[in-house]
Write an enzyme that holds these catalytic residues in place. Sequence first.
Site, PDB file in Angstrom:
ATOM      1  N   HIS A 211       0.062 -19.329  12.203  1.00 20.48           N
ATOM      2  CA  HIS A 211       0.555 -20.177  11.082  1.00 20.48           C
ATOM      3  C   HIS A 211       0.531 -21.788  11.440  1.00 20.48           C
ATOM      4  O   HIS A 211      -0.093 -22.398  10.551  1.00 20.48           O
ATOM      5  CB  HIS A 211       1.854 -19.777  10.660  1.00 20.48           C
TER       6      HIS A 211
ATOM      7  N   HIS B   7       4.507 -10.696   4.976  1.00 19.08           N
ATOM      8  CA  HIS B   7       4.412 -12.048   5.321  1.00 19.08           C
ATOM      9  C   HIS B   7       3.954 -12.154   6.731  1.00 19.08           C
ATOM     10  O   HIS B   7       4.856 -11.971   7.455  1.00 19.08           O
ATOM     11  CB  HIS B   7       5.518 -12.839   4.651  1.00 19.08           C
TER      12      HIS B   7
END
Length: 280
Positions: A84, A42
């Site tokens: 992100h 991730h």
Amino acid sequence: MTAAMASVALASGPEGHPELATRGGTLVGIRAGHQAPFVIAHRGASRYAPENTLAAVDAAHRRGLVWVENDVQRTKDGRLVVIHDTTLNRTTNAAKVFPGRAPWRVGDFTASEIARLDAGSWFGKQFAGERVPTLADYLRRLDRNGQGLLLELKVPEEYPGIEAQALRELRELGWLDRAHIRHRLVVQSFCVRCVKRVHRLMPKVRTGILGAPPVSKLRRYARFADQINPRMAEVSSQWARAVHRLRGPHGRRLEIYAWDVGAKASARSVQGRGVEGVID
């Protein structure tokens, strides 16, 4: 995952998930004969290096993780970068370098301005000077390492046309050839319309919808999505069975790759919910 995402052998899974592993290209656990979910790093190996940086890609590679997940956004001058948050201040020193430009939204800065930022010191001093990578630099590093990519289009509704732009850049960097499309690339998003648009523009590319849509919508989504990727807490065995009853646009059973799994999750508990893999 399917054979398209088969992994090299791992000594162990990510920290906190010692049972999640692969062996000999087959998804199996540390315990002999125990099936285990596939692990996708991730934001790269974000437990070991600053998320979404080239250092995190390399950290995943060193640990035998052959797939990584990232987040793609667009700068003010139209460059695709890997980050992100929609703002820069959590994972860079933007507030220090540009003190008068709060809230430091990614789309309000040019690529050259973002390239000046330190994206590593917040994680640890050994990563000082790590940069926010462009998508192009990220793809080149993955190719060097032989890794696959689960690419998330982050808030694409804020970046009109990013679906086509990302596909163009993937093509320019060689990522839309037969080998990459079949074995090393999936594009996902929370934006269902955007996933559908990616499929329309490039039908051969595998796609995923983030979240846990109601069963009533699954059949429609299976026309253009190969994966349904929810938060782990949203997965029930009944919902997973409904997903798996359907086939995606490439003729394979829909797959489930869950995120926000939790450090205490075991391979047995994850697999018991019908999940093929974890984004962890």
